[in-house]
Design an enzyme around this catalytic site. Sequence first.
Site, PDB file in Angstrom:
ATOM      1  N   GLY A 299       0.018   8.290 -21.413  1.00 11.11           N
ATOM      2  CA  GLY A 299      -1.041   9.174 -21.910  1.00 11.11           C
ATOM      3  C   GLY A 299      -0.735   9.677 -23.313  1.00 11.11           C
ATOM      4  O   GLY A 299      -1.600   9.661 -24.193  1.00 11.11           O
TER       5      GLY A 299
ATOM      6  N   ARG B 272      -1.285  19.077 -16.794  1.00 13.93           N
ATOM      7  CA  ARG B 272      -1.143  20.094 -15.746  1.00 13.93           C
ATOM      8  C   ARG B 272      -0.071  21.127 -16.115  1.00 13.93           C
ATOM      9  O   ARG B 272      -0.228  22.306 -15.916  1.00 13.93           O
ATOM     10  CB  ARG B 272      -0.758  19.387 -14.443  1.00 13.93           C
ATOM     11  CG  ARG B 272      -1.315  20.012 -13.206  1.00 13.93           C
ATOM     12  CD  ARG B 272      -0.960  19.182 -12.029  1.00 13.93           C
ATOM     13  NE  ARG B 272       0.274  18.421 -12.315  1.00 13.93           N
ATOM     14  CZ  ARG B 272       0.981  17.761 -11.419  1.00 13.93           C
ATOM     15  NH1 ARG B 272       0.599  17.749 -10.183  1.00 13.93           N
ATOM     16  NH2 ARG B 272       2.068  17.094 -11.750  1.00 13.93           N
TER      17      ARG B 272
ATOM     18  N   VAL C 225      -3.176   9.482 -15.226  1.00 13.93           N
ATOM     19  CA  VAL C 225      -2.205  10.104 -14.313  1.00 13.93           C
ATOM     20  C   VAL C 225      -1.752   9.045 -13.313  1.00 13.93           C
ATOM     21  O   VAL C 225      -2.263   7.921 -13.307  1.00 13.93           O
ATOM     22  CB  VAL C 225      -2.823  11.329 -13.587  1.00 13.93           C
ATOM     23  CG1 VAL C 225      -3.210  12.408 -14.580  1.00 13.93           C
ATOM     24  CG2 VAL C 225      -4.030  10.940 -12.751  1.00 13.93           C
TER      25      VAL C 225
ATOM     26  N   SER D 277      -2.758  -2.474 -20.515  1.00 18.41           N
ATOM     27  CA  SER D 277      -1.439  -3.105 -20.436  1.00 18.41           C
ATOM     28  C   SER D 277      -0.741  -3.086 -21.784  1.00 18.41           C
ATOM     29  O   SER D 277      -1.368  -3.147 -22.830  1.00 18.41           O
ATOM     30  CB  SER D 277      -1.553  -4.558 -19.968  1.00 18.41           C
ATOM     31  OG  SER D 277      -0.265  -5.153 -19.995  1.00 18.41           O
TER      32      SER D 277
ATOM     33  N   GLY E 156       2.610  -1.339 -21.812  1.00 20.76           N
ATOM     34  CA  GLY E 156       3.697  -0.366 -21.699  1.00 20.76           C
ATOM     35  C   GLY E 156       3.563   0.704 -22.771  1.00 20.76           C
ATOM     36  O   GLY E 156       2.493   0.881 -23.381  1.00 20.76           O
TER      37      GLY E 156
ATOM     38  N   LYS F 196      -6.629  -6.167 -14.197  1.00 21.89           N
ATOM     39  CA  LYS F 196      -5.311  -5.609 -14.546  1.00 21.89           C
ATOM     40  C   LYS F 196      -4.306  -5.880 -13.416  1.00 21.89           C
ATOM     41  O   LYS F 196      -3.135  -6.181 -13.660  1.00 21.89           O
ATOM     42  CB  LYS F 196      -5.419  -4.102 -14.829  1.00 21.89           C
ATOM     43  CG  LYS F 196      -4.062  -3.417 -15.062  1.00 21.89           C
ATOM     44  CD  LYS F 196      -3.417  -3.909 -16.324  1.00 21.89           C
ATOM     45  CE  LYS F 196      -1.939  -3.737 -16.522  1.00 21.89           C
ATOM     46  NZ  LYS F 196      -1.157  -2.706 -15.986  1.00 21.89           N
TER      47      LYS F 196
ATOM     48  N   HIS G   1      -3.270  -9.386 -13.698  1.00 22.19           N
ATOM     49  CA  HIS G   1      -2.360  -9.459 -14.851  1.00 22.19           C
ATOM     50  C   HIS G   1      -0.943  -9.120 -14.385  1.00 22.19           C
ATOM     51  O   HIS G   1       0.027  -9.811 -14.693  1.00 22.19           O
ATOM     52  CB  HIS G   1      -2.806  -8.483 -15.946  1.00 22.19           C
ATOM     53  CG  HIS G   1      -1.758  -8.210 -16.987  1.00 22.19           C
ATOM     54  ND1 HIS G   1      -0.684  -7.362 -16.773  1.00 22.19           N
ATOM     55  CD2 HIS G   1      -1.584  -8.707 -18.231  1.00 22.19           C
ATOM     56  CE1 HIS G   1       0.093  -7.346 -17.830  1.00 22.19           C
ATOM     57  NE2 HIS G   1      -0.431  -8.153 -18.744  1.00 22.19           N
ATOM     58  N   ASN G   2      -0.832  -8.050 -13.620  1.00 18.07           N
ATOM     59  CA  ASN G   2       0.485  -7.625 -13.148  1.00 18.07           C
ATOM     60  C   ASN G   2       1.070  -8.615 -12.141  1.00 18.07           C
ATOM     61  O   ASN G   2       2.277  -8.843 -12.127  1.00 18.07           O
ATOM     62  CB  ASN G   2       0.412  -6.232 -12.541  1.00 18.07           C
ATOM     63  CG  ASN G   2       0.373  -5.151 -13.596  1.00 18.07           C
ATOM     64  OD1 ASN G   2      -0.069  -5.399 -14.717  1.00 18.07           O
ATOM     65  ND2 ASN G   2       0.801  -3.962 -13.268  1.00 18.07           N
TER      66      ASN G   2
ATOM     67  N   GLU H 207       2.435 -11.208 -14.131  1.00 17.84           N
ATOM     68  CA  GLU H 207       3.643 -10.621 -14.759  1.00 17.84           C
ATOM     69  C   GLU H 207       4.838 -10.703 -13.789  1.00 17.84           C
ATOM     70  O   GLU H 207       5.947 -11.091 -14.175  1.00 17.84           O
ATOM     71  CB  GLU H 207       3.317  -9.167 -15.130  1.00 17.84           C
ATOM     72  CG  GLU H 207       4.470  -8.319 -15.605  1.00 17.84           C
ATOM     73  CD  GLU H 207       4.022  -6.847 -15.790  1.00 17.84           C
ATOM     74  OE1 GLU H 207       3.049  -6.596 -16.520  1.00 17.84           O
ATOM     75  OE2 GLU H 207       4.658  -5.957 -15.189  1.00 17.84           O
ATOM     76  N   TYR H 208       4.602 -10.380 -12.526  1.00 16.80           N
ATOM     77  CA  TYR H 208       5.660 -10.474 -11.513  1.00 16.80           C
ATOM     78  C   TYR H 208       6.197 -11.911 -11.433  1.00 16.80           C
ATOM     79  O   TYR H 208       7.400 -12.137 -11.379  1.00 16.80           O
ATOM     80  CB  TYR H 208       5.126 -10.083 -10.130  1.00 16.80           C
ATOM     81  CG  TYR H 208       5.205  -8.616  -9.763  1.00 16.80           C
ATOM     82  CD1 TYR H 208       4.600  -7.645 -10.541  1.00 16.80           C
ATOM     83  CD2 TYR H 208       5.863  -8.202  -8.612  1.00 16.80           C
ATOM     84  CE1 TYR H 208       4.649  -6.301 -10.188  1.00 16.80           C
ATOM     85  CE2 TYR H 208       5.919  -6.862  -8.248  1.00 16.80           C
ATOM     86  CZ  TYR H 208       5.305  -5.915  -9.039  1.00 16.80           C
ATOM     87  OH  TYR H 208       5.353  -4.586  -8.686  1.00 16.80           O
TER      88      TYR H 208
ATOM     89  N   LYS I 215       5.691  -0.849  -8.140  1.00 17.86           N
ATOM     90  CA  LYS I 215       4.761   0.262  -7.883  1.00 17.86           C
ATOM     91  C   LYS I 215       3.526  -0.158  -7.115  1.00 17.86           C
ATOM     92  O   LYS I 215       2.708   0.690  -6.779  1.00 17.86           O
ATOM     93  CB  LYS I 215       4.360   0.907  -9.196  1.00 17.86           C
ATOM     94  CG  LYS I 215       5.509   1.586  -9.915  1.00 17.86           C
ATOM     95  CD  LYS I 215       5.003   2.582 -10.933  1.00 17.86           C
ATOM     96  CE  LYS I 215       5.958   2.746 -12.087  1.00 17.86           C
ATOM     97  NZ  LYS I 215       5.922   1.570 -12.987  1.00 17.86           N
TER      98      LYS I 215
ATOM     99  N   ARG J 264      -4.285 -27.679  16.913  1.00 16.64           N
ATOM    100  CA  ARG J 264      -5.240 -26.598  17.216  1.00 16.64           C
ATOM    101  C   ARG J 264      -6.217 -27.042  18.301  1.00 16.64           C
ATOM    102  O   ARG J 264      -6.606 -26.280  19.186  1.00 16.64           O
ATOM    103  CB  ARG J 264      -6.015 -26.205  15.956  1.00 16.64           C
ATOM    104  CG  ARG J 264      -5.160 -25.477  14.923  1.00 16.64           C
ATOM    105  CD  ARG J 264      -5.959 -25.137  13.675  1.00 16.64           C
ATOM    106  NE  ARG J 264      -6.969 -24.120  13.936  1.00 16.64           N
ATOM    107  CZ  ARG J 264      -8.271 -24.306  13.784  1.00 16.64           C
ATOM    108  NH1 ARG J 264      -8.735 -25.484  13.384  1.00 16.64           N
ATOM    109  NH2 ARG J 264      -9.102 -23.326  14.036  1.00 16.64           N
TER     110      ARG J 264
ATOM    111  N   HIS K 239     -10.211 -26.301  19.478  1.00 15.49           N
ATOM    112  CA  HIS K 239     -10.913 -25.828  18.273  1.00 15.49           C
ATOM    113  C   HIS K 239     -11.734 -26.925  17.603  1.00 15.49           C
ATOM    114  O   HIS K 239     -12.525 -26.646  16.709  1.00 15.49           O
ATOM    115  CB  HIS K 239      -9.910 -25.253  17.276  1.00 15.49           C
ATOM    116  CG  HIS K 239      -9.198 -24.035  17.796  1.00 15.49           C
ATOM    117  ND1 HIS K 239      -9.851 -22.841  18.015  1.00 15.49           N
ATOM    118  CD2 HIS K 239      -7.908 -23.836  18.188  1.00 15.49           C
ATOM    119  CE1 HIS K 239      -8.978 -21.958  18.490  1.00 15.49           C
ATOM    120  NE2 HIS K 239      -7.793 -22.545  18.613  1.00 15.49           N
TER     121      HIS K 239
HETATM  122  C1  6PG Z   1       1.673  -3.331 -18.150  1.00 16.33           C
HETATM  123  C2  6PG Z   1       2.675  -3.173 -17.035  1.00 16.33           C
HETATM  124  C3  6PG Z   1       2.608  -1.791 -16.531  1.00 16.33           C
HETATM  125  C4  6PG Z   1       3.803  -1.355 -15.731  1.00 16.33           C
HETATM  126  C5  6PG Z   1       3.714  -1.783 -14.310  1.00 16.33           C
HETATM  127  C6  6PG Z   1       4.929  -2.447 -13.791  1.00 16.33           C
HETATM  128  O1  6PG Z   1       0.841  -4.195 -18.022  1.00 16.33           O
HETATM  129  O2  6PG Z   1       1.776  -2.581 -19.112  1.00 16.33           O
HETATM  130  O3  6PG Z   1       2.422  -4.064 -16.011  1.00 16.33           O
HETATM  131  O4  6PG Z   1       1.386  -1.631 -15.873  1.00 16.33           O
HETATM  132  O5  6PG Z   1       4.991  -1.704 -16.290  1.00 16.33           O
HETATM  133  O6  6PG Z   1       3.487  -0.586 -13.613  1.00 16.33           O
HETATM  134  O7  6PG Z   1       4.802  -2.527 -12.444  1.00 16.33           O
HETATM  135  P1  6PG Z   1       6.014  -2.408 -11.443  1.00 16.33           P
HETATM  136  O8  6PG Z   1       6.589  -1.026 -11.596  1.00 16.33           O
HETATM  137  O9  6PG Z   1       5.358  -2.625 -10.134  1.00 16.33           O
HETATM  138  O10 6PG Z   1       6.983  -3.456 -11.848  1.00 16.33           O
END
Ligand code: 6PG
Length: 472
Positions: free
Chosen positions: A15, A34, A76, A130, A132, A184, A187-188, A191-192, A262, A447, A453
């Site tokens: 933020g 807050r 948040v 996205s 960071g 998004k 995207h993550n 990313e994983y 997360k 099956r 089936h």
């Molecule tokens: C992004 C990241 C961002 C964050 C994730 C990571 O695109 O900027 O993905 O959203 O780093 O929360 O997720 P994890 O904590 O699940 O690895």
Amino acid sequence: MEQAEIGLIGLGVMGSNLALNIAEKGHRIAVFNRTPARTQAFVESAGDLRDMIVPCATIEELVAAIRPPRPIIIMVVAGDPVDQQIAALRPVLAVNDIVIDAGNANFRDTMRRFKELEGSGLTFIGMGVSGGEEGARYGPSIMVGGTPESWTRVEAVLTAISAKYKGEPCAAWLGTDGAGHFVKTIHNGIEYADMQMIAEIYGILRDGLGMGPKEIAPVFAGWNRGRLESYLIEITATVLAADDPKTGRPVVDIILDRAGQKGTGKWSVIEAQQLGIPATAIEAAVAARVLSSMRDERLAAELAYGAIPLKFAGPRHEVLGDLELALFAGKIAAYAQGFAVMAAASKQFDWNLPLPTIAKIWRAGCIIRSQFLDTIAEAFGKADAPANLLMAPAFVEMMGKSQLALRRTVARAVEAGLPVPALSSALAYFDGYRQGRGTSDLIQAQRDFFGAHGFERIDAPGAHHGPWGGGD
Ligand code: 6PG
């Protein structure tokens, strides 16, 4: 004092940086947190941008500080805190104000919030961001879900603060309600998979070839100048080269091998399953994080089963060449899966997701940014764009050239006892996908045997039964 153009709630890392980015682009911003001390500390650290920021001690003050109709960004923690902020805002906002949830929300929550705000006169936007901390400050990739009208009202500020790829803003409207947060999430998920496959290659270099972080770093740095050029490969090289100031040892060597998460990776997998789309590389990546967290069990199992018996086979220069191509092939399969999940969701939720635009706004700003996404944008931008990335001519060629290296890498890793769950899942997906005659004939027979089936025949239409007692 001149009224602000926009507001922001939640001065955590993302933020605060987003607020500074907005202020820097010339948009006066009112901020609220807050804990008032945090707001004060934020304004005091804003330097030259302080004049563009209006600190507010209460939600009422925040609302009064913004010129109507008010766009207000909520940044948040995803989940209940978002509902709480919306509930706090509702009584004080006016018709036409726009509430923008910029957190990593589950798109199903976003769809629910759209419904809950229907008829309230308020406009809601679910926005994936996205990149960071640094992205938020200097230019993230922004994925917007909401009505097209709401997008036109915030487009100027969002494109101004977004990353640019060769001058093109990495911000776009992707569809109604949950579209932005869904994209998004995927995207993550990708990313994983990207991160897991990189970690698996690091594991081969470390445990299979016996290389130290300082030797591995230049390998990744070199790859970052070629087909694998991307933010994640770049930071991998940087991370591997870094030393721990306390011990002088390479930082990676003092970090516990237990990865956090997360939820967005897990949601990607759940939604892929719901949509009936195989996203096996992403699944493997999520499962690998879970397994990583079971450290005590892993340590006990290592004692029970003993050390890895074999080293990774093959001459080093050949192996290094293979590893680069294997990572590339795995990446192609993982992205094919991610985009296939989005294509299916697009139909299911009536979003009409623009796949080429998604690839374009991921070319800069976001965590998976890379030159590779430019090739994906081109493939999906063609008039006869394929259903699956693996069928785009450019990808048929690239996969054709790199698949043998993936095959050799997975085979050698398996032989050496080195876990490569994402790379091997990517390969298995590719092998299953390219097999004209699979083995599900037997599944169908089984099956039918135990559950009547029925199955389809290759030589006649309709449903049939086998000769195992009853049926035709
Ligand atoms: C992004 C990241 C961002 C964050 C994730 C990571 O695109 O900027 O993905 O959203 O780093 O929360 O997720 P994890 O904590 O699940 O690895």
